[in-house]
Design a protein around this motif. Structure first.
Motif, short mmCIF file in Angstrom:
data_model
loop_
_atom_site.label_atom_id
_atom_site.label_comp_id
_atom_site.label_asym_id
_atom_site.label_seq_id
_atom_site.Cartn_x
_atom_site.Cartn_y
_atom_site.Cartn_z
N GLU A 1 -9.15 -14.09 -2.32
CA GLU A 1 -7.96 -13.50 -2.91
C GLU A 1 -7.95 -13.71 -4.42
O GLU A 1 -7.55 -12.82 -5.19
CB GLU A 1 -6.70 -14.12 -2.30
N THR B 1 -9.12 -7.03 -10.21
CA THR B 1 -8.06 -6.09 -10.57
C THR B 1 -7.73 -6.19 -12.06
O THR B 1 -7.59 -5.17 -12.75
CB THR B 1 -6.80 -6.36 -9.73
N ARG B 2 -7.60 -7.40 -12.56
CA ARG B 2 -7.30 -7.59 -13.98
C ARG B 2 -8.44 -7.07 -14.85
O ARG B 2 -8.22 -6.45 -15.89
CB ARG B 2 -7.02 -9.07 -14.28
N ASP C 1 -7.97 -10.69 -7.27
CA ASP C 1 -7.02 -10.61 -8.37
C ASP C 1 -7.74 -10.50 -9.71
O ASP C 1 -7.33 -9.72 -10.59
CB ASP C 1 -6.11 -11.85 -8.37
N ARG C 2 -8.79 -11.26 -9.88
CA ARG C 2 -9.53 -11.22 -11.14
C ARG C 2 -10.22 -9.87 -11.33
O ARG C 2 -10.28 -9.35 -12.45
CB ARG C 2 -10.55 -12.37 -11.19
#
Length: 405
Positions: A274, A281-282, A278-279
């Motif tokens: 997860e 996506t950024r 997230d990383r």
């Protein structure tokens, strides 16, 4: 590492400086998990000539020649040079300014002495008078008569292994180094001039004049670095673009590792997949602001890298970075985490690069995964280079009161 720093009686500014130097150890250049090392290192060599990730403090560029000059005048120069370099460990410890000290933990058992680590930079910046000299040569030849009459020569003509303008060692060196790694103003000015002479036009030379920011995480995040012009500015832009491009590959690789790690039932790490999603996506959100994949000339950068290296980049590495660029251009980055094409591409690359040492599909190797394998963005030795530059600027800004304290 923080336990190695003496915090007593330190001002908030001194503590900030200490923490920054500590980060030199925590922010080591990203491990070369995907075979990017040849390109990464050539870019770093162009930005910051003569440096490496092992170099942390500027005053070592003086400590080594001072120790060798002193040893060369003694009956057993090799043994004495070795002893003097080990004496530096204790002297710098006693000074209280010892962040970045080689041998902080190993003490006199240190295997790789500063001379071995800093020799390339000493050669590059003309501190060693002749770049062809080995460490043994410097000890054997320094001070030798050039007339052929040995040390009985009275003409005063002697061979100098080190620059004749090298600042003098402080009194008591190497047993006592009261200022530790803190450069005196004349020492800092001399090192700055070596950089300006031998790395003219580089980002390193620019930053020897313009002070970088202590907290900047990458050169393109530093206002002083961004102010560089000419070819160095173009190279910095290419370095940023390449780092941004390949960071997605690094993150996707770690996402695949995280998923396999969890699927295998390992739970020492808390939901690493997860975190990497997230990383990713950024990264996808930020990528357009760092590089335009349709207009950026990757091939021009690779040609410059090969010119710097003096040899071709590994063919498989070249294919990998081009293939990754093309994959992103074709499929986009929005759904990269679940892209079958991207996942297959990354799995093939790891197997090609690592062979039997590949982690993906290898349950035994996954068990030892620490939660990140080369996931940090490429910053081209910036933490180490920034530390050396800040040492020089701190020395230039020292006042007589600070010097006498």
């Amino acid at each position: 590492m923080p336990s190695l720093i003496a915090w007593l009686d330190a001002s908030s500014e001194e503590q900030r400086r200490m923490r920054d130097i500590i980060r030199l150890f925590a922010e080591r250049e990203s491990r070369d998990e995907l075979g990017l090392g040849q390109i990464r290192d050539a870019i770093a060599d162009s930005l910051f000539p003569g440096t490496s990730t092992l170099l942390t403090r500027a005053r070592y560029l003086l400590f080594v020649p001072w120790a060798y000059q002193k040893a060369s005048r003694r009956p057993n120069p090799a043994a004495d040079a070795d002893r003097f370099e080990r004496d530096i460990i204790h002297a710098v410890k006693d000074s209280g300014d010892y962040a970045g000290l080689l041998g902080m933990q190993a003490g006199e058992a240190l295997k790789n002495l500063p001379s071995a680590i800093y020799w390339t930079m000493l050669r590059h910046y003309g501190i060693l008078a002749d770049a062809s000299l080995s460490r043994d040569d410097a000890l054997r030849l320094d001070g030798m008569s050039t007339s052929g009459d040995g040390f009985g020569d009275t003409s005063g003509t002697r061979f100098h292994a080190w620059s004749t303008t090298l600042p003098s060692a402080p009194e008591g060196f190497p047993k006592s180094i009261a200022d530790g790694f803190a450069l005196q103003p004349d020492e800092a000015a001399w090192l700055r001039d070596r950089i300006l002479d031998e790395a003219a036009g580089s980002l390193f030379a620019h930053l020897a004049v313009e002070r970088p920011t202590a907290e900047s995480p990458a050169p393109w995040a530093d206002a002083a670095a961004l102010a560089v012009d000419g070819e160095a500015h173009e190279l910095l832009a290419d370095a940023r673009a390449f780092s941004a491009l390949m960071h997605g590959a690094q993150l996707l690789y770690n996402l695949l590792l995280a998923e396999e790690y969890q699927d295998a039932g390992y739970d020492r790490l808390s939901d690493p997949s997860e975190a990497f999603r997230d990383r990713l996506t950024r990264w996808s959100d930020d990528l357009p602001s760092m590089v335009n994949l349709t207009t950026w000339n990757l091939d021009a950068l690779l040609a410059r890298v090969e010119l710097t290296r003096g040899s071709p980049v590994n063919l498989n590495s070249r294919r990998f970075v081009r293939g990754w660029r093309d994959l992103l251009a074709e499929h986009g980055t929005d759904a990269l985490a679940d892209s079958a094409a991207a996942r297959a591409f990354m799995t093939r690359r790891e197997r090609q690069h690592k062979g039997a040492q590949a982690r993906l599909g290898n349950r035994a190797r996954l068990a030892s995964w620490g939660g990140s394998s080369g996931a940090g963005a490429l910053v081209y030795r910036w933490p180490q280079v920034r530390g050396i530059l800040l040492d020089i600027h701190d020395g230039l800004e020292r006042t007589p009161e600070m010097t006498d304290a």
